[in-house]
Scaffold this motif. Structure first.
Motif, PDB file in Angstrom:
ATOM      1  N   THR A 113       2.059  -7.351  -3.384  1.00  0.00           N
ATOM      2  CA  THR A 113       1.376  -8.617  -3.112  1.00  0.00           C
ATOM      3  C   THR A 113       1.155  -9.394  -4.417  1.00  0.00           C
ATOM      4  O   THR A 113       1.318  -8.869  -5.516  1.00  0.00           O
ATOM      5  CB  THR A 113       0.013  -8.370  -2.448  1.00  0.00           C
ATOM      6  N   PHE A 114       0.730 -10.641  -4.268  1.00  0.00           N
ATOM      7  CA  PHE A 114       0.425 -11.461  -5.441  1.00  0.00           C
ATOM      8  C   PHE A 114      -0.702 -10.835  -6.269  1.00  0.00           C
ATOM      9  O   PHE A 114      -0.660 -10.842  -7.503  1.00  0.00           O
ATOM     10  CB  PHE A 114       0.029 -12.875  -5.017  1.00  0.00           C
ATOM     11  N   GLN A 115      -1.701 -10.280  -5.588  1.00  0.00           N
ATOM     12  CA  GLN A 115      -2.822  -9.645  -6.281  1.00  0.00           C
ATOM     13  C   GLN A 115      -2.341  -8.431  -7.079  1.00  0.00           C
ATOM     14  O   GLN A 115      -2.683  -8.261  -8.258  1.00  0.00           O
ATOM     15  CB  GLN A 115      -3.868  -9.203  -5.249  1.00  0.00           C
ATOM     16  N   GLU A 116      -1.551  -7.599  -6.451  1.00  0.00           N
ATOM     17  CA  GLU A 116      -1.052  -6.390  -7.119  1.00  0.00           C
ATOM     18  C   GLU A 116      -0.153  -6.741  -8.299  1.00  0.00           C
ATOM     19  O   GLU A 116      -0.188  -6.063  -9.340  1.00  0.00           O
ATOM     20  CB  GLU A 116      -0.298  -5.520  -6.109  1.00  0.00           C
ATOM     21  N   TYR A 160       2.648 -10.740   0.656  1.00  0.00           N
ATOM     22  CA  TYR A 160       3.751 -10.082  -0.046  1.00  0.00           C
ATOM     23  C   TYR A 160       4.612 -11.143  -0.738  1.00  0.00           C
ATOM     24  O   TYR A 160       5.067 -12.101  -0.107  1.00  0.00           O
ATOM     25  CB  TYR A 160       4.598  -9.276   0.934  1.00  0.00           C
ATOM     26  N   ILE A 161       4.838 -10.944  -2.020  1.00  0.00           N
ATOM     27  CA  ILE A 161       5.583 -11.925  -2.812  1.00  0.00           C
ATOM     28  C   ILE A 161       6.977 -12.143  -2.244  1.00  0.00           C
ATOM     29  O   ILE A 161       7.468 -13.276  -2.172  1.00  0.00           O
ATOM     30  CB  ILE A 161       5.669 -11.468  -4.283  1.00  0.00           C
ATOM     31  N   LEU A 174       5.387 -15.489   6.978  1.00  0.00           N
ATOM     32  CA  LEU A 174       4.883 -14.700   5.852  1.00  0.00           C
ATOM     33  C   LEU A 174       4.248 -13.412   6.342  1.00  0.00           C
ATOM     34  O   LEU A 174       3.760 -13.324   7.470  1.00  0.00           O
ATOM     35  CB  LEU A 174       3.861 -15.513   5.060  1.00  0.00           C
ATOM     36  N   MET A 175       4.231 -12.413   5.442  1.00  0.00           N
ATOM     37  CA  MET A 175       3.590 -11.138   5.738  1.00  0.00           C
ATOM     38  C   MET A 175       2.555 -10.839   4.666  1.00  0.00           C
ATOM     39  O   MET A 175       2.735 -11.185   3.490  1.00  0.00           O
ATOM     40  CB  MET A 175       4.629 -10.023   5.778  1.00  0.00           C
ATOM     41  N   GLY A 231      -3.824  -1.340   4.378  1.00  0.00           N
ATOM     42  CA  GLY A 231      -2.655  -1.232   3.512  1.00  0.00           C
ATOM     43  C   GLY A 231      -1.352  -1.388   4.255  1.00  0.00           C
ATOM     44  O   GLY A 231      -0.285  -1.055   3.722  1.00  0.00           O
ATOM     45  N   GLU A 232      -1.428  -1.922   5.490  1.00  0.00           N
ATOM     46  CA  GLU A 232      -0.220  -2.092   6.296  1.00  0.00           C
ATOM     47  C   GLU A 232       0.169  -3.570   6.353  1.00  0.00           C
ATOM     48  O   GLU A 232      -0.690  -4.444   6.306  1.00  0.00           O
ATOM     49  CB  GLU A 232      -0.475  -1.591   7.723  1.00  0.00           C
ATOM     50  N   PRO A 233       1.474  -3.872   6.483  1.00  0.00           N
ATOM     51  CA  PRO A 233       1.898  -5.270   6.594  1.00  0.00           C
ATOM     52  C   PRO A 233       1.541  -5.864   7.947  1.00  0.00           C
ATOM     53  O   PRO A 233       1.647  -5.189   8.977  1.00  0.00           O
ATOM     54  CB  PRO A 233       3.416  -5.200   6.400  1.00  0.00           C
TER      55      PRO A 233
END
Length: 504
Positions: free
Chosen positions: A245-248, A282-283, A302-303, A309-311
């Protein structure tokens, strides 16, 4: 005169054919010596900036440091630090010589940087406390602003960005704030999801080339080139962008990357996806949407990562397409979100290149060009409003007019523009699969185009980079430090997705 022109052309040919920065730099320095530009750099006088003001500031800072007057130095720095002191940011000052600008400007920037480092290294005292320093550096950083790299849409020509970011990384000039649309979003995502060590290996390897190169070479070439389809694009993104993800990504690299996407539906606005507006998206899905050229690739849902922790679908009723359609270079949004006021643009959008080339060739004053651009935009706006009002029964026409207006009304330039030398682009190549040789040629073109701008980027961003580094060292309250600590101590439990924070 003939001999002088011949010598000048010789050095320019050397620069155009250079295969490394060292080779280019040697030819550029020879060019400046032969044309008298090296002498021009040493002479402070010029009508393009207030050289007396800059000289007085340099003399003042040097005197204060020589007298060990730290309180006076801090007071002098508090009088103002900005990138256009005395007009030193005037583009004309960086177009004369092939390497650098007036030495006085370079001396001023170096003196400011040395003074900042000196204040930062001072031990805490009653005269200048730790809080005094933090307050000063925080205000100076806000006033000076930040630099951002914006990567345009470009279709298959996006490999030009590869050469640009590779060169900036090699010279430690890659900004921490990066945006990308369409093809540019691919390289923005690569930069945001890999550490510097990983990037140096990845950008220098062949992993960023077409992973299906062997299959491509075996296919017989006809009149029409093999095109990139949705499945191929999805596989290519999976091979280069991790599923995070963008955060991660921000927690991993500290780089603030943004991806522009456009809505498929009418009456919706484009969005800038990043760790602030959409941390759990998710990027890879945002990049896939940003690359979805309308009418060529299907729109994308988008997802995002949910609390387990699941999409899961992000705004499941919305579909998104190519970000370059509505906001190729999201300067205003970056300014609002990150305090950006200085933009480095890697521009390989064929339409933008054509518009820039046409504007440059028009034999009219800059003011007239500005009036013509404004008039054209107003005419396009009126046409769009007309189509919306009187063609509601044919929504596809209204949607097409809106996209056309968005494309034509955008500003495709920044403060520093890195553009390829070519103006004409074979339309067959825009969405086509390219051979390894063609990709490597585009990468080299990106490198060459960046070499000519390196010194300008270094000079214009040196103070900002110094302030960012000092704040990272001193300020435990900074948002970057907060996220780094959060990432380091992060538990296995995922964060709750913020679906409502999607619009920048």
């Amino acid at each position: 005169m003939l001999s002088f022109s011949s010598s000048q052309s010789k050095f320019e040919r050397k620069m155009r054919r250079a295969k490394s920065h060292a080779e280019w730099l040697a030819a550029a320095n020879e060019h400046d010596l032969a044309t008298g530009r090296a002498k021009w750099r040493l002479e402070p006088q010029s009508s393009s900036y207030d050289y007396l003001n800059i000289q007085s500031r340099v003399d003042e800072l040097r005197k204060l440091r020589a007298n060990h007057d730290d309180v006076g130095l801090l007071f002098a720095l508090n009088q103002g630090i900005h990138g256009n002191q005395g007009g030193m940011g005037n583009p004309k000052l960086y177009e004369k010589a092939r390497v650098g600008t007036k030495k006085l400007i370079e001396d001023y920037v170096d003196e400011i940087v040395d003074a900042l480092n000196h204040i930062s290294a001072l031990p805490e005292s009653d005269e200048i406390t730790h809080e005094d320093k933090l307050d000063f550096f925080h205000r100076a950083h806000l006033c000076f602003g930040a630099s951002a790299l914006m990567l345009s849409g470009a279709g298959s020509l996006g490999h030009f960005h590869h050469g640009v970011v590779k060169t900036l990384l090699e010279h430690n000039l890659l900004p921490d704030i990066i945006s990308g649309s369409s093809a540019g979003s691919v390289f923005a995502a690569v930069l945001g999801t890999h550490t510097d060590a990983e990037l140096k290996k990845l950008l220098a390897s062949d992993n960023m080339l077409d992973p299906f190169e062997e299959e491509l070479e075996k296919r017989p070439w006809g009149m029409i080139r093999p095109q990139v389809d949705a499945d191929t694009l999805r596989l290519m993104l999976a091979a280069t962008i991790p599923d995070i993800t963008f955060q991660e990504a921000y927690e991993k690299t500290g780089r603030s990357i943004s991806v522009t996407i456009a809505p498929l539906e009418e009456h919706q606005s484009s969005r800038l996806m990043n760790a602030i507006t959409s941390p759990n998206v998710y990027i890879r899905t945002a990049v896939l949407a940003s690359c979805a050229v309308p009418g060529v690739f299907p729109p994308v849902m988008l997802m995002a990562k949910n609390v387990y922790g699941e999409p899961q679908p992000y705004l499941p009723n919305r579909r998104w397409v190519d970000g370059a359609v509505t906001d190729d270079l999201p300067a205003k949004r970056l300014a609002r979100l990150y305090g950006v006021n200085h933009y480095i643009v890697s521009q390989a959008n064929p339409l933008a290149l054509a518009m820039m080339s046409t504007s440059k060739l028009l034999p009219v004053p800059d003011l007239t060009k500005s009036i013509m651009r404004h008039t054209t935009r107003e005419l396009l706006r009126a046409s769009e409003q007309f189509s919306r009002r009187y063609m509601r029964q044919v929504p596809s026409v209204g949607q097409a007019m809106s996209m056309f207006y968005s494309v034509m009304a955008q500003d495709y330039q920044g403060d520093i523009n890195i553009v390829p030398s070519f103006n004409y682009v074979d339309p067959q190549k825009l969405l086509a699969r390219l051979t390894a040789r063609e990709i490597q040629d585009l990468i080299l073109e990106g490198e060459r185009s960046t070499w000519s701008q390196l010194e300008r980027i270094r000079i214009c961003t040196k103070v900002g980079r110094t302030l960012s580094r000092i704040l990272d060292h001193h300020a435990g309250h900074s948002i970057k430090a907060f996220y780094k600590k959060r990432g380091a101590g992060k538990t296995k439990k995922a964060q709750v997705p913020l679906a409502a924070a999607g619009q920048a």
